[in-house]
Design an enzyme around this catalytic site. Structure first.
Site, PDB file in Angstrom:
ATOM      1  N   VAL A  20       0.814  -1.219   0.000  1.00 46.56           N
ATOM      2  CA  VAL A  20       0.000   0.000   0.000  1.00 46.56           C
ATOM      3  C   VAL A  20       0.850   1.272   0.000  1.00 46.56           C
ATOM      4  O   VAL A  20       0.359   2.343  -0.366  1.00 46.56           O
ATOM      5  CB  VAL A  20      -0.981   0.048   1.197  1.00 46.56           C
ATOM      6  CG1 VAL A  20      -1.985  -1.090   1.136  1.00 46.56           C
ATOM      7  CG2 VAL A  20      -0.246   0.066   2.530  1.00 46.56           C
ATOM      8  N   TYR A  25       3.375   6.295  15.100  1.00 38.74           N
ATOM      9  CA  TYR A  25       2.092   5.586  14.958  1.00 38.74           C
ATOM     10  C   TYR A  25       0.928   6.489  15.360  1.00 38.74           C
ATOM     11  O   TYR A  25      -0.076   6.585  14.642  1.00 38.74           O
ATOM     12  CB  TYR A  25       2.125   4.320  15.811  1.00 38.74           C
ATOM     13  CG  TYR A  25       0.912   3.423  15.671  1.00 38.74           C
ATOM     14  CD1 TYR A  25       0.773   2.585  14.568  1.00 38.74           C
ATOM     15  CD2 TYR A  25      -0.079   3.390  16.646  1.00 38.74           C
ATOM     16  CE1 TYR A  25      -0.329   1.743  14.439  1.00 38.74           C
ATOM     17  CE2 TYR A  25      -1.181   2.551  16.530  1.00 38.74           C
ATOM     18  CZ  TYR A  25      -1.296   1.726  15.426  1.00 38.74           C
ATOM     19  OH  TYR A  25      -2.391   0.894  15.310  1.00 38.74           O
TER      20      TYR A  25
HETATM   21  N1  LIG Z   1      -4.818  -5.069  16.853  1.00 39.74           N
HETATM   22  C1  LIG Z   1      -4.967  -3.913  17.494  1.00 39.74           C
HETATM   23  O1  LIG Z   1      -4.916  -3.852  18.737  1.00 39.74           O
HETATM   24  C2  LIG Z   1      -5.218  -2.640  16.720  1.00 39.74           C
HETATM   25  C3  LIG Z   1      -5.682  -1.526  17.439  1.00 39.74           C
HETATM   26  C4  LIG Z   1      -5.944  -0.350  16.761  1.00 39.74           C
HETATM   27  C5  LIG Z   1      -5.720  -0.286  15.398  1.00 39.74           C
HETATM   28  N2  LIG Z   1      -5.254  -1.364  14.722  1.00 39.74           N
HETATM   29  C6  LIG Z   1      -5.049  -1.208  13.278  1.00 39.74           C
HETATM   30  O2  LIG Z   1      -5.793  -2.181  12.579  1.00 39.74           O
HETATM   31  C7  LIG Z   1      -5.144  -2.450  11.334  1.00 39.74           C
HETATM   32  C8  LIG Z   1      -4.979  -3.949  11.217  1.00 39.74           C
HETATM   33  O3  LIG Z   1      -4.124  -4.375  12.268  1.00 39.74           O
HETATM   34  P1  LIG Z   1      -4.151  -5.873  12.816  1.00 39.74           P
HETATM   35  O4  LIG Z   1      -4.164  -5.812  14.277  1.00 39.74           O
HETATM   36  O5  LIG Z   1      -5.190  -6.661  12.118  1.00 39.74           O
HETATM   37  O6  LIG Z   1      -2.663  -6.301  12.371  1.00 39.74           O
HETATM   38  P2  LIG Z   1      -2.145  -7.593  11.603  1.00 39.74           P
HETATM   39  O7  LIG Z   1      -0.659  -7.501  11.640  1.00 39.74           O
HETATM   40  O8  LIG Z   1      -2.811  -8.803  12.135  1.00 39.74           O
HETATM   41  O9  LIG Z   1      -2.664  -7.361  10.108  1.00 39.74           O
HETATM   42  C9  LIG Z   1      -2.141  -6.349   9.294  1.00 39.74           C
HETATM   43  C10 LIG Z   1      -2.050  -6.862   7.869  1.00 39.74           C
HETATM   44  O10 LIG Z   1      -1.521  -5.795   7.045  1.00 39.74           O
HETATM   45  C11 LIG Z   1      -0.547  -6.349   6.177  1.00 39.74           C
HETATM   46  N3  LIG Z   1       0.395  -5.299   5.766  1.00 39.74           N
HETATM   47  C12 LIG Z   1       1.404  -4.767   6.497  1.00 39.74           C
HETATM   48  N4  LIG Z   1       2.076  -3.865   5.750  1.00 39.74           N
HETATM   49  C13 LIG Z   1       1.485  -3.830   4.529  1.00 39.74           C
HETATM   50  C14 LIG Z   1       1.722  -3.111   3.329  1.00 39.74           C
HETATM   51  N5  LIG Z   1       2.745  -2.249   3.221  1.00 39.74           N
HETATM   52  N6  LIG Z   1       0.906  -3.324   2.269  1.00 39.74           N
HETATM   53  C15 LIG Z   1      -0.118  -4.218   2.353  1.00 39.74           C
HETATM   54  N7  LIG Z   1      -0.385  -4.957   3.456  1.00 39.74           N
HETATM   55  C16 LIG Z   1       0.405  -4.752   4.539  1.00 39.74           C
HETATM   56  C17 LIG Z   1       0.114  -7.461   6.986  1.00 39.74           C
HETATM   57  O11 LIG Z   1       0.794  -8.397   6.154  1.00 39.74           O
HETATM   58  C18 LIG Z   1      -1.087  -8.060   7.726  1.00 39.74           C
HETATM   59  O12 LIG Z   1      -1.679  -9.095   6.989  1.00 39.74           O
HETATM   60  C19 LIG Z   1      -3.816  -1.671  11.369  1.00 39.74           C
HETATM   61  O13 LIG Z   1      -3.972  -0.462  10.675  1.00 39.74           O
HETATM   62  C20 LIG Z   1      -3.613  -1.413  12.853  1.00 39.74           C
HETATM   63  O14 LIG Z   1      -2.841  -0.267  13.061  1.00 39.74           O
HETATM   64  C21 LIG Z   1      -5.010  -2.549  15.342  1.00 39.74           C
END
Ligand SMILES: NC(=O)c1ccc[n+]([C@@H]2O[C@H](COP(=O)([O-])OP(=O)(O)OC[C@H]3O[C@@H](n4cnc5c(N)ncnc54)[C@H](O)[C@@H]3O)[C@@H](O)[C@H]2O)c1
Length: 258
Positions: free
Chosen positions: A55, A147
């Site tokens: 992305v 972040y």
């Molecule tokens: N899990 C939490 O506690 C939490 C809390 C708040 C926000 N978020 C946000 O939710 C979103 C998803 O996080 P998650 O917890 O599911 O994490 P995760 O690591 O389980 O999933 C993230 C996915 O994004 C993919 N990814 C990473 N870099 C990428 C890139 N450059 N291009 C395309 N794909 C890419 C990874 O391979 C992975 O499959 C993120 O934006 C994260 O910041 C998560």
């Protein structure tokens, strides 16, 4: 949003993106997932875009979106769930390569994909909906400097894009998950870098959020049930924002004994 259109989910192979893809595919939508490390979702009809999709790369996003629409038809729903977590550091130890990585994926990547998909949605003047995954970290502060700034930027750009495309029938909203029990978060707890009780205690509900709870909110924001909603940021945080300031007053009350 119609079941006829295609819903694209970035970061769809894991975590919140995977939960959202599973929910929407099970509801009968045509779902395409992209990821930098693409893995199929077993037991769902979600379609895996097999090529790695970064992305943060403008050229890859522009070419990738065109190829996906050629193969699967116009995208009517977009979920920007790709993201990386912030590395926790004291300010003197923040490495600018790490800063750039977090901002490039979490903020620049969200903008690039939203722009590439949204311009097409706006031109077609069909109903389109975009949901950006921000974070409660973008609404508070913490030792994750890049972040928190990137996620605040996602909340801001959501409003700007909602205003940009509102007259073309495209809605743009954000969800802000609290600490969500994905495999990535569980790994952080298992390694000792994060403490489950410390993550849960400030929340009104005294628990982590489940990925499927975030997915349900995203599905609502994509659906016609939220047809009057655009430009908002919806926390899905088990009451983290509500509860976190209570530490200053001695903490949250326990539930009464029954
Ligand atoms: N899990 C939490 O506690 C939490 C809390 C708040 C926000 N978020 C946000 O939710 C979103 C998803 O996080 P998650 O917890 O599911 O994490 P995760 O690591 O389980 O999933 C993230 C996915 O994004 C993919 N990814 C990473 N870099 C990428 C890139 N450059 N291009 C395309 N794909 C890419 C990874 O391979 C992975 O499959 C993120 O934006 C994260 O910041 C998560």
């Amino acid at each position: 949003m119609s079941v006829d259109g295609t819903i694209l989910i970035t970061g769809g192979s894991r975590g919140i993106g995977a939960a959202t893809a599973t929910l929407l595919a099970n509801q009968g939508h045509r779902v395409v997932i992209v990821d930098i490390a693409p893995e199929p979702l077993v037991g769902t009809n979600a379609i895996l875009w097999p090529a790695p999709f970064d992305v943060a790369s403008e050229a890859a996003v522009v070419a990738g979106i065109a190829d996906i629409e050629k193969a699967h038809g116009p995208i009517t729903g977009l979920v920007n769930a790709a993201g990386v977590f912030g590395k926790m550091h004291t300010i003197d130890r923040v490495r600018m390569e790490q800063w750039d990585r977090e901002v490039n994926i979490d903020l620049r990547g969200t903008f690039l994909v939203a722009r590439s998909v949204g311009i097409g949605m706006a031109k077609r003047r069909q109903h389109g909906a975009i949901v950006n995954v921000a974070s409660v970290a973008g609404m508070t502060s913490g030792p994750i400097h890049a972040y928190t700034a990137a996620k605040a930027g996602v909340i801001q750009i959501t409003q700007t894009l909602a205003a940009e495309w509102g007259r073309s029938g495209v809605r743009v909203n954000a969800v802000s998950p609290g600490f969500t029990r994905t495999a990535a978060l569980e790994a952080g707890i298992a390694s000792g870098a994060l403490n489950k009780d410390l993550l849960a205690r400030p929340t009104a509900m005294n628990r982590l959020v489940e990925p499927m709870e975030v997915a349900q909110a995203i599905a609502w924001l994509l659906s016609p049930q939220s047809s009057g909603v655009t430009g908002i940021n919806l926390p899905v945080d088990a009451g983290y924002i509500a509860g976190t300031t209570w530490a200053a007053y001695g903490g949250l009350p326990d539930a009464p004994r029954s």
